[in-house]
Design a protein around this motif. Structure first.
Motif, PDB file in Angstrom:
ATOM      1  N   GLU A   9      13.332  10.518   3.625  1.00 50.50           N
ATOM      2  CA  GLU A   9      13.288   9.054   3.645  1.00 50.50           C
ATOM      3  C   GLU A   9      11.925   8.504   4.056  1.00 50.50           C
ATOM      4  N   SER A  10      10.907   9.375   4.138  1.00 53.95           N
ATOM      5  CA  SER A  10       9.599   8.912   4.631  1.00 53.95           C
ATOM      6  C   SER A  10       8.981   7.861   3.719  1.00 53.95           C
ATOM      7  N   ILE A  11       9.118   8.026   2.406  1.00 50.78           N
ATOM      8  CA  ILE A  11       8.532   7.052   1.479  1.00 50.78           C
ATOM      9  C   ILE A  11       9.251   5.718   1.587  1.00 50.78           C
ATOM     10  N   SER A  12      10.570   5.745   1.520  1.00 46.11           N
ATOM     11  CA  SER A  12      11.320   4.487   1.553  1.00 46.11           C
ATOM     12  C   SER A  12      11.133   3.761   2.879  1.00 46.11           C
ATOM     13  N   LEU A  13      11.035   4.505   3.980  1.00 48.46           N
ATOM     14  CA  LEU A  13      10.824   3.881   5.283  1.00 48.46           C
ATOM     15  C   LEU A  13       9.438   3.252   5.365  1.00 48.46           C
ATOM     16  N   ALA A  14       8.427   3.977   4.902  1.00 50.27           N
ATOM     17  CA  ALA A  14       7.070   3.430   4.906  1.00 50.27           C
ATOM     18  C   ALA A  14       7.001   2.160   4.065  1.00 50.27           C
ATOM     19  N   VAL A  15       7.606   2.202   2.890  1.00 48.77           N
ATOM     20  CA  VAL A  15       7.589   1.035   1.993  1.00 48.77           C
ATOM     21  C   VAL A  15       8.289  -0.147   2.646  1.00 48.77           C
ATOM     22  N   ASP A  63      -2.889   4.276  -9.150  1.00 48.74           N
ATOM     23  CA  ASP A  63      -3.358   4.953 -10.355  1.00 48.74           C
ATOM     24  C   ASP A  63      -4.749   4.461 -10.716  1.00 48.74           C
ATOM     25  N   PRO A  64      -5.598   5.315 -11.278  1.00 47.40           N
ATOM     26  CA  PRO A  64      -6.956   4.886 -11.626  1.00 47.40           C
ATOM     27  C   PRO A  64      -7.002   3.618 -12.470  1.00 47.40           C
ATOM     28  N   ALA A  65      -6.080   3.465 -13.414  1.00 45.41           N
ATOM     29  CA  ALA A  65      -6.092   2.300 -14.300  1.00 45.41           C
ATOM     30  C   ALA A  65      -5.831   0.992 -13.551  1.00 45.41           C
ATOM     31  N   ASP A  66      -5.262   1.075 -12.342  1.00 41.95           N
ATOM     32  CA  ASP A  66      -4.940  -0.141 -11.582  1.00 41.95           C
ATOM     33  C   ASP A  66      -6.178  -0.924 -11.195  1.00 41.95           C
ATOM     34  N   ILE A  67      -7.329  -0.283 -11.147  1.00 40.76           N
ATOM     35  CA  ILE A  67      -8.560  -0.991 -10.795  1.00 40.76           C
ATOM     36  C   ILE A  67      -8.803  -2.172 -11.725  1.00 40.76           C
ATOM     37  N   HIS A  68      -8.352  -2.057 -12.978  1.00 39.18           N
ATOM     38  CA  HIS A  68      -8.583  -3.117 -13.967  1.00 39.18           C
ATOM     39  C   HIS A  68      -7.729  -4.356 -13.713  1.00 39.18           C
ATOM     40  N   LEU A  69      -6.758  -4.258 -12.797  1.00 37.24           N
ATOM     41  CA  LEU A  69      -5.977  -5.429 -12.402  1.00 37.24           C
ATOM     42  C   LEU A  69      -6.779  -6.328 -11.466  1.00 37.24           C
ATOM     43  N   PHE A 108     -12.327  -0.055  -3.620  1.00 37.60           N
ATOM     44  CA  PHE A 108     -11.055   0.511  -4.062  1.00 37.60           C
ATOM     45  C   PHE A 108     -11.126   2.032  -4.091  1.00 37.60           C
ATOM     46  N   ARG A 109      -9.966   2.639  -3.803  1.00 33.14           N
ATOM     47  CA  ARG A 109      -9.850   4.096  -3.879  1.00 33.14           C
ATOM     48  C   ARG A 109      -8.476   4.464  -4.417  1.00 33.14           C
ATOM     49  N   CYS A 110      -8.436   5.448  -5.290  1.00 35.01           N
ATOM     50  CA  CYS A 110      -7.176   6.037  -5.745  1.00 35.01           C
ATOM     51  C   CYS A 110      -7.074   7.392  -5.060  1.00 35.01           C
ATOM     52  N   PRO A 111      -6.242   7.509  -4.014  1.00 36.16           N
ATOM     53  CA  PRO A 111      -6.221   8.734  -3.207  1.00 36.16           C
ATOM     54  C   PRO A 111      -5.629   9.924  -3.957  1.00 36.16           C
ATOM     55  N   GLY A 112      -6.009  11.106  -3.523  1.00 39.21           N
ATOM     56  CA  GLY A 112      -5.557  12.336  -4.164  1.00 39.21           C
ATOM     57  C   GLY A 112      -4.175  12.783  -3.732  1.00 39.21           C
ATOM     58  N   ASP A 113      -3.580  12.120  -2.753  1.00 37.93           N
ATOM     59  CA  ASP A 113      -2.273  12.515  -2.229  1.00 37.93           C
ATOM     60  C   ASP A 113      -1.163  11.827  -3.021  1.00 37.93           C
ATOM     61  N   GLU A 114      -0.324  12.601  -3.707  1.00 37.50           N
ATOM     62  CA  GLU A 114       0.729  12.029  -4.549  1.00 37.50           C
ATOM     63  C   GLU A 114       1.766  11.273  -3.725  1.00 37.50           C
ATOM     64  N   TRP A 115       2.088  11.753  -2.536  1.00 41.68           N
ATOM     65  CA  TRP A 115       3.023  11.047  -1.655  1.00 41.68           C
ATOM     66  C   TRP A 115       2.524   9.638  -1.382  1.00 41.68           C
ATOM     67  N   LEU A 116       1.255   9.524  -1.029  1.00 41.98           N
ATOM     68  CA  LEU A 116       0.661   8.226  -0.712  1.00 41.98           C
ATOM     69  C   LEU A 116       0.628   7.326  -1.946  1.00 41.98           C
ATOM     70  N   CYS A 118       2.697   7.364  -4.343  1.00 42.25           N
ATOM     71  CA  CYS A 118       4.079   6.935  -4.558  1.00 42.25           C
ATOM     72  C   CYS A 118       4.432   5.760  -3.646  1.00 42.25           C
ATOM     73  N   VAL A 119       3.970   5.799  -2.402  1.00 49.70           N
ATOM     74  CA  VAL A 119       4.176   4.684  -1.474  1.00 49.70           C
ATOM     75  C   VAL A 119       3.531   3.419  -2.032  1.00 49.70           C
ATOM     76  N   ILE A 120       2.284   3.538  -2.473  1.00 51.14           N
ATOM     77  CA  ILE A 120       1.559   2.372  -3.011  1.00 51.14           C
ATOM     78  C   ILE A 120       2.279   1.826  -4.237  1.00 51.14           C
ATOM     79  N   ARG A 121       2.654   2.724  -5.133  1.00 53.39           N
ATOM     80  CA  ARG A 121       3.339   2.334  -6.374  1.00 53.39           C
ATOM     81  C   ARG A 121       4.648   1.619  -6.059  1.00 53.39           C
ATOM     82  N   SER A 122       5.381   2.125  -5.076  1.00 50.31           N
ATOM     83  CA  SER A 122       6.667   1.538  -4.703  1.00 50.31           C
ATOM     84  C   SER A 122       6.505   0.163  -4.058  1.00 50.31           C
ATOM     85  N   CYS A 123       5.386  -0.050  -3.378  1.00 47.80           N
ATOM     86  CA  CYS A 123       5.125  -1.359  -2.769  1.00 47.80           C
ATOM     87  C   CYS A 123       4.784  -2.407  -3.833  1.00 47.80           C
TER      88      CYS A 123
END
Length: 196
Positions: A9-15, A63-69, A108-116, A118-123
Motif C-alpha cells: 500500500e506504499s504507493i496508494s498511501l503516498a498518493v 514520463d519524459p514526454a510529460d515535459i511538453h505539458l 524538471f526531472r524524470c526519475p529512474g525509479d519506477e515506483w516513484l 508510478c506515484v507521480i503518475r497516480s497523482c
C-alpha cells in the motif's frame, strides 16, 4: 507515519497524502527527497527546510514526454537519452504552466525509479523534490537520521533503506537560454564536450 517502500500500500498511501497537499519524504534514484504537489506544497516544504524564498525546487514528472505539458522548448536528444535518470533540465515554462510561484522557468526531472514514477503518475501532477536536510546542512542518508530530524515535520516517510553515504543528487543542466550549461554536476557525469 512510516511505511516501507515494499509495502503493497506504499504507493496508494503516498498518493493519498500528496493529494491532500501535504509534504512527505520519498526515496528517489539518487537521495531521499521532500516531495509535494506542484505548486501547492511549495510553502510547506520551504518552512521545513528553512530555504530562502527565491531558490526553486526540482519538479519530477512521470514520463519524459510529460515535459511538453509544461514547456514548448525542444529537449536535445543527447539530453533526453538520460531520462528516466538522474538528470534535471531547466526550461522556460509555457504561459499556462506558470503557477503560484510566479517562476518563468523550472527544473524538471524524470526519475529512474519506477515506483516513484508510478506515484507521480497516480497523482496526476508533477511533484517537487528537494534533498532531505535543513537548508545549509548536509544531506541526510540514513533512514534513522531522517526519522529523528523530520518525523514530526512531514505526514509520511517512505523507507527504502539507507541511501549510499556521499551519494550525489541529480546533475542539473540549464537550456532555458538556448545553449546548454551545467549548473550542478551530480550523479550523472556530463563532460563539457557533450554540451553542444
Amino acid at each position: 507515519m512510516l511505511i516501507t517502500k515494499s509495502h503493497p500500500e506504499s504507493i496508494s498511501l503516498a498518493v493519498s497524502f500528496l493529494l491532500k497537499e501535504e509534504a512527505v519524504i520519498l526515496p528517489t534514484d539518487t537521495v531521499y527527497g521532500f516531495s509535494g504537489i506542484v505548486p501547492a506544497a511549495d510553502r510547506r516544504i520551504r518552512e521545513i527546510k528553512g530555504r530562502c524564498e527565491t531558490k526553486p525546487f526540482i519538479r519530477l514528472v512521470a514520463d519524459p514526454a510529460d515535459i511538453h505539458l509544461y514547456s514548448s522548448m525542444p529537449i536535445p536528444e543527447w539530453l533526453l537519452k538520460y531520462w528516466p535518470g538522474p538528470l534535471t533540465v531547466i526550461v522556460p515554462l509555457i504561459p499556462q504552466a506558470v503557477d503560484d510561484t510566479k517562476t518563468q522557468t523550472a527544473a524538471f526531472r524524470c526519475p529512474g525509479d519506477e515506483w516513484l514514477r508510478c506515484v507521480i503518475r497516480s497523482c496526476g501532477y508533477p511533484l517537487y523534490s528537494t534533498s532531505v536536510n535543513r537548508s545549509g546542512t548536509p544531506i541526510l542518508y540514513s533512514i534513522d537520521s531522517i526519522m529523528k530530524e523530520f518525523e514530526h515535520d512531514v505526514s509520511l516517510i517512505v523507507d527504502d533503506g539507507d541511501s549510499i553515504p556521499g551519494q550525489l543528487p541529480s546533475t542539473i543542466v540549464d537550456i532555458s537560454q538556448g545553449a546548454a550549461r551545467i549548473v550542478r554536476q551530480g550523479t550523472l557525469c556530463l563532460k563539457e564536450i557533450e554540451m553542444i
